[in-house]
Write an enzyme that holds these catalytic residues in place. Structure first.
Site, short mmCIF file in Angstrom:
data_model
loop_
_atom_site.label_atom_id
_atom_site.label_comp_id
_atom_site.label_asym_id
_atom_site.label_seq_id
_atom_site.Cartn_x
_atom_site.Cartn_y
_atom_site.Cartn_z
N ARG A 169 0.80 -1.22 0.00
CA ARG A 169 0.00 0.00 0.00
C ARG A 169 0.84 1.27 0.00
O ARG A 169 0.60 2.19 -0.78
CB ARG A 169 -0.90 0.04 1.25
CG ARG A 169 -2.32 -0.33 1.02
CD ARG A 169 -2.93 -0.71 2.34
NE ARG A 169 -2.15 -1.83 2.87
CZ ARG A 169 -2.33 -3.08 2.47
NH1 ARG A 169 -3.27 -3.37 1.62
NH2 ARG A 169 -1.58 -4.04 2.94
N THR A 170 1.82 1.32 0.89
CA THR A 170 2.58 2.56 1.04
C THR A 170 3.33 2.88 -0.25
O THR A 170 3.26 3.99 -0.77
CB THR A 170 3.55 2.45 2.22
OG1 THR A 170 2.80 2.11 3.37
CG2 THR A 170 4.29 3.74 2.46
N LYS A 219 25.48 -5.81 -0.88
CA LYS A 219 26.95 -5.92 -0.94
C LYS A 219 27.61 -5.34 0.30
O LYS A 219 28.83 -5.32 0.39
CB LYS A 219 27.48 -5.17 -2.18
CG LYS A 219 26.96 -5.69 -3.50
CD LYS A 219 27.50 -4.83 -4.64
CE LYS A 219 26.78 -5.14 -5.94
NZ LYS A 219 26.92 -4.03 -6.90
N ARG A 231 11.38 3.49 2.97
CA ARG A 231 11.00 2.59 4.05
C ARG A 231 12.21 1.71 4.34
O ARG A 231 12.93 1.32 3.43
CB ARG A 231 9.82 1.72 3.65
CG ARG A 231 9.61 0.59 4.67
CD ARG A 231 8.35 -0.16 4.46
NE ARG A 231 7.20 0.64 4.86
CZ ARG A 231 6.00 0.12 5.04
NH1 ARG A 231 5.79 -1.17 4.86
NH2 ARG A 231 4.99 0.90 5.40
N HIS A 288 5.47 6.21 10.91
CA HIS A 288 4.91 6.07 9.57
C HIS A 288 3.98 7.26 9.38
O HIS A 288 2.77 7.12 9.36
CB HIS A 288 4.15 4.74 9.51
CG HIS A 288 3.75 4.32 8.12
ND1 HIS A 288 4.13 5.00 7.00
CD2 HIS A 288 2.98 3.29 7.71
CE1 HIS A 288 3.61 4.39 5.93
NE2 HIS A 288 2.92 3.37 6.34
#
Lengths: 156, 314
Positions: free
Chosen positions: B55-56, B84, B105, B133
């Site tokens: 969703r985000t 890496k 995120r 959030h």
């Protein structure tokens, strides 16, 4: 020798540097450890369980050739909030100040939150001091607040 | 018009004042009404999802594209140099040289704050571990304002996992500006953390615990449901909990006609699908509002001027 004179000598018997006095008995070694973390070469003299002027016992640390700033002292505030710092020049106390709790601790403690970004990135930890019902430190990054005892009980 | 969001990082809901929040919500409503505007034309936004999200990520990317902006980025860290061993600090330094803003995120708490300090372009936090959030909170606030016509003085039940749910923590924190009355409905093991209760008390916000959904349904304007994760309980215990914390359509008979049920989604089985057909269900509109709230946020951060009611930037 009077008790007062004896205490005065305990504090002043270095030529130049800093004496941290009135450390609660038992906290001396913790503070010692933290000072060595900051400067492994520094010359330290330690007194444990010394008689305190007001009765009871105290620890005391003498540090040669390192004149503490208030910021240096503030880093020890959680461990010995009532200690005093004496700055010594030519065997005399030239300045004396209490250890004060700073507003922030930068690069002093490791964040107790294992998932905090500061554990894996090249960044100094930063905590703001919150004095409400209990003393807490809030991590600038993960925003969690922790009781002061969490920091004083672990060696990091 | 003065735009207080211009060129700012949006890391934590606590960074936004009441006026900032109201400003964003007003713009979200305006954008929803006006339809898409070219407010991000010629802007390149980096969408950096070091952790997967549906969703985000999709709603941020939809918001950017609807406003005429362009997206670069990745949807998990598997194909990036993080694998890496590159530090987040170095990744962000580099990405900041490519784009005009970063949406990110990351699974670690505090990562967005660190990125905001490293980058010389705005960073918008799309979730940092269990911490913050803020765009979810903004879309929740926009949805509440939209369906109730106001934010002040509402009665709100927060239901489900109140211990680990960052959504309800941030919502409780942000609603603190608007004098709500909260009802907490949660299994004892998932009660609201003491530090959130302390901050609500300090802000003079009224809250109480209720034993069941039935007890709070008639009292509230918003029933905010969250998912109770099965894996936190043994199966028998979960069955028992589910009977107390699953919303069924018959429970809604005593609700005020204007009461709306919200949920940050994904839902599992805490809202019976038959609730979807009632007038109280609002979670899909809420999810759609995520695009408008994020359009508002991005357009304000990226433009000094703001959208006038006539459609131009002023």
């Amino acid at each position: 020798m009077s008790e007062h004179r004896r205490e005065k000598m305990l504090v002043e018997a270095i030529q130049n540097g800093t004496v941290i006095d009135h450390i609660p008995a038992g906290k001396g070694l913790t503070i010692l450890g933290r000072l060595q973390l900051r400067n492994a070469e520094v010359r330290l003299t330690v007194g444990l369980n010394l008689p305190s002027h007001g009765g009871g016992m105290k620890d005391l640390i003498k540090i040669d050739d390192w004149r503490f700033t208030e910021q240096d002292a503030a880093e020890l505030a959680l461990f010995a909030p009532k200690a005093t710092v004496n700055i010594i020049e030519e065997y005399r106390v030239v300045r004396k100040f209490p250890i004060g709790l700073p507003e922030t601790f930068i690069g002093v403690f490791v964040c107790p939150n294992a998932n905090c970004i500061t554990h894996v990135e090249p960044v100094e930890s930063r905590f703001s001091v919150i004095q409400e019902a209990t003393l807490q430190l809030r991590c600038h990054y993960c925003e969690r607040a922790f009781a002061d005892t969490l920091f004083t009980e672990n060696k990091s | 018009m003065n735009n207080p969001l211009f060129d700012r990082d949006v890391v934590s809901i606590g960074d936004l004042s009441k006026a900032d929040i109201e400003f964003i919500i007003e713009r979200a409503a305006a954008l929803k009404q006006s339809g898409p505007m070219p407010l991000l034309k010629d802007r390149l936004i980096a969408s950096c999802f070091f952790e997967a999200s549906t969703r985000t990520r999709l709603s941020f990317e939809a918001a950017v594209q609807r406003l005429g902006g362009t997206i670069i980025g990745f949807s998990d860290s598997g194909n990036t140099s993080t694998k890496k061993g590159e530090t987040l600090t170095d990744s962000i330094h580099m990405i900041a040289g490519y784009a005009d803003a970063i949406i990110m995120r990351h699974p670690r708490e505090g990562s967005a704050r660190l990125a905001a300090e490293v980058a010389n372009i705005p960073v918008i936090n799309g979730g940092d571990g269990a911490n913050q959030h803020p765009s979810q909170t903004l879309l929740d606030l926009f949805s509440i304002a939209e369906c109730q016509g106001r934010l002040d003085g509402l009665s709100i039940a927060l239901v489900g996992d109140l211990k680990y749910g960052r959504t309800v923590h941030s919502l409780a924190q942000a609603m603190g500006h608007f004098k709500p009355r909260f009802y907490f409905v949660a299994p004892e093991a998932l009660a609201m953390p003491a530090y959130i209760e302390d901050s609500l008390r300090a802000a003079g916000i009224a809250f109480e615990y209720a034993d069941s959904l039935e007890a709070v349904v008639p009292l509230v304007d918003i029933l905010y449901m969250t998912r109770v994760q099965k894996e936190r309980f043994d199966p028998t215990e979960y069955m028992h909990l589910a009977s107390q914390f699953v919303l069924r359509p018959e429970m809604l008979k005593s609700a005020k006609p204007s009461m709306r049920v919200m949920h940050p989604l994904p839902r599992v089985d805490e809202i019976h699908p038959a609730v979807d057909r009632t007038s109280h269900a609002y979670y899909f509109q809420q999810a759609e509002n995520g695009v408008y709230a994020r359009q508002a946020l991005l357009s304000l951060v990226m433009n000094e001027g703001v959208l006038s009611p006539g459609g131009g930037l002023v």
